[in-house]
Design an enzyme around this catalytic site. Structure first.
Site: not given
Ligand code: AGP
Length: 606
Positions: A98-99, A478, A482
């Site tokens: 992973n990375g 937001e 969504k």
């Molecule tokens: C939100 O609906 C998304 N899936 C995505 O933007 C998410 O908020 C973002 O990847 C941050 O994730 P985290 O809160 O786990 O850091």
């Protein structure tokens, strides 16, 4: 954002690996694979798509081997197909990763010149051939050290080796990796969530460390090969609810859970007896903090943008907000009296973690607002503020977003009171309103018919806009996020006052536009902006709060009224219809709501 699992045991491991991969699918679901060691050979099975596809392979059920690794992938280098699925194997070694290996092209050229044959387009495959090459002339530990020294970039690795059939090698730099301890077996996993069903005893590797895991022994080493001792943490054994219950999707369940999760937040942070906010063990003196920087990604960033208004209106603190992927590379002017707050549901987002790491390296004050308290960001922040929402499985964040808003708001409110920016009476009044939130959210959730029918229009539209002012502007962002991530159609959140500076040209006849217009100090202004888009043919879905005053405007396509609460807290209620709008639009389009295409729940690569 891939998921890794490894198990070394005294019994066959393939079914345990497959069930762990299912738990890891929130980290990526483009493809999946497993490799075990048995009869002196590496057995590798991989498939495109979900773990279900992998399990359909008839060879899986007879897969032998008491040492194995597994992987679910979110593609970074190379198409999401079977060839590029992990594990990647040579005759002697199999690897899951992973990375991102940033110098993979250079290493590939070197290895091809050494006679190695590559099968995939991935960066990961260079790891396989590198350690295969080193094992020809070095013992295991030195081969690992030499290999790690060559790799640039981020990785969490799981490696099995044909000639060492009782062990798994794990290594971490930048991407999370945990070791779990069982009875006559031990585990390697991307995070505690993957291991929780097998053990609650976990150690986390730190950056630069690697480990050699046998079924009855685990050894950890630092980047120069010295043995290190690791703390064994006991995970919270509270059986968390990981199933959908009677809901069709996790997202639907998590939207409806919001009154409960907000009630948890109230319980955790509001002192009913003393009408106060409980933020215990705050490690700094108030006079040490004169500014706040809020950092996050995606929805977490939108919660930070919303909180900026609260900090500005309630406190005298300077407040700035940044997306983590920008902050980590910016020429930052670090200040000792700034509190850096990292917001992250998963606590594993690579960009947010990197921004935290940068602040830690500059000896800054760091706090985090997370849902997963065993996460990397939680472990490496000076101070943790959990949002207590329980596991959020749907990739589109809903209850965690509201949880983030709640904790950010009480931080602003508490600091405002302690810094005497607001009176005690006002403080108590606002706390009283906070306690109304769960009930008001519950009532707002019930009011879904209009949103549900509006979704039919959004499902057919080729694009839409979300407009707001003040705290409604980040809620507009937001709502657009969504809708984008679930309906796969373009949606744009915009400050309503900015439309006339260009985006008004986008408005065409029948284009759906959501206008978030609570009756706050911006109300009359945003109603005028709404009329500007209606005049150009937009179909406006107006979301406002209940009032005895009629909305003064014609030709509004649909109006939704949320419950009433003080202006500070309106963003919580406006969020409900925009979450449902995205959900029902995606439902109408038949999309995979919990696992939208190209995305993953935890973005652990940059
Ligand atoms: C939100 O609906 C998304 N899936 C995505 O933007 C998410 O908020 C973002 O990847 C941050 O994730 P985290 O809160 O786990 O850091």
């Amino acid at each position: 954002m891939c998921g890794i699992i490894g198990i070394t045991s005294n019994k066959p491991v393939s079914s345990a690996i497959i069930s762990s991969l299912r738990k890891l699918e929130y980290r990526g679901y483009d493809s999946a694979g497993i490799a075990t060691l048995s009869n002196g050979a590496i057995n590798e099975i991989k498939s495109e798509g979900r773990v279900d596809n992998l399990e359909k392979n008839p060879l899986i059920k007879n897969m032998l081997g008491s040492v194995g690794i597994g992987h679910v992938r979110w593609a970074t280098h190379g198409m999401p197909n079977t060839i590029n699925a992990h594990p990647h194997s040579s005759e002697t070694v199999s690897v899951v990763h992973n990375g991102i290996i940033e110098n993979s092209t250079t290493l590939k050229k070197y290895l091809i010149n050494k006679g190695h044959k590559f099968k995939s387009q991935t960066d990961t495959e260079v790891i396989v051939h590198l350690i295969t090459e080193y094992l020809k002339e070095n013992d295991l530990k030195n081969s690992i050290l030499k290999m790690l020294k060559q790799l640039h970039g981020s990785f969490a690795l799981g490696i099995i080796i044909k000639d060492q059939p009782d062990l798994i090698v794990g290594a971490r730099r930048g991407s999370p990796l945990a070791v779990g301890y069982g009875l006559n077996e031990n585990y390697l996993g991307s995070d505690s969530y993957a291991l929780k069903s097998m053990t609650n005893k976990i150690s986390y590797l730190s950056d630069g460390e690697f480990c050699i895991i046998k079924k009855n022994q685990v050894d950890f080493f630092d980047e120069i090969g010295n043995k290190v001792n690791k703390k064994v943490l006991e995970l919270s054994s509270t059986e968390e609810n990981y199933d959908k219950g009677e809901f069709k999707h996790f997202m639907a369940k998590e939207i409806e859970e919001q009154p409960i999760t907000l009630k948890n937040c109230v319980k955790e942070y509001i002192d009913n007896i003393n009408n106060d906010i409980n933020i215990h063990n705050f490690p700094w003196k108030l006079y040490e903090i004169n500014s706040v920087t809020l950092i996050g990604c995606g929805s977490a960033y939108n919660s930070c943008l919303t909180a900026k208004y609260w900090f500005e209106e309630l406190t005298t603190l300077d407040v700035s907000v940044d997306v983590a992927s920008e902050f980590r590379y910016r020429i930052n002017r670090f200040k000792k009296d700034t509190l850096y707050i990292f917001v992250s549901q998963s606590g594993e987002t690579a960009d947010t973690y990197a921004a935290l790491d940068l602040c830690n390296k500059n000896k800054m004050k760091t706090a985090c607002i997370v849902n997963v308290i065993e996460s990397s960001i939680a472990r490496d922040s000076n101070f943790i503020l959990p949002i207590h929402c329980g596991p959020e499985i749907g990739v589109a964040s809903t209850k965690a977003f509201l949880g983030q808003l709640f904790v950010l708001y009480i931080m602003a409110l508490k600091l405002a009171f302690l810094k005497k920016n607001i009176t005690k009476d006002n403080y108590i009044l606002k706390i009283k309103d906070l306690k109304q939130l769960p009930k008001l959210i519950k009532e707002t959730l019930l009011n879904e018919n209009k949103v549900r029918s509006a979704a039919n229009t959004f499902a057919k539209a080729k694009g839409s806009m979300f407009l707001g002012r003040g705290t409604s502007y980040p809620i507009a962002l937001e709502g657009a996020l969504k809708l984008k991530e679930l309906s796969y159609t373009h949606a744009e959140g915009y400050p309503a006052g900015e439309m006339k500076h260009g985006p008004l040209a986008l408005i065409e006849n029948g284009m759906p536009v959501v206008v978030l217009a609570p009756r706050d100090k911006y109300y009359s202004k945003i109603i005028s902006n709404m009329q500007e888009v209606i005049a150009r043919g937009a179909k406006v879905l107006l979301i406002t709060n209940k009032s005895k005053d009629e909305v003064v405007s014609e030709n509004i396509w649909e109006t939704i009224e949320v419950e009433n609460i003080n202006d500070d807290l309106i963003p919580f209620l406006l969020t409900i219809p925009i979450q449902k709008l995205a959900y029902y639009t995606a439902l109408k389009k038949g999309h995979d709501i919990d696992k939208p295409r190209n995305l993953a729940k935890s973005v652990t690569v940059e």
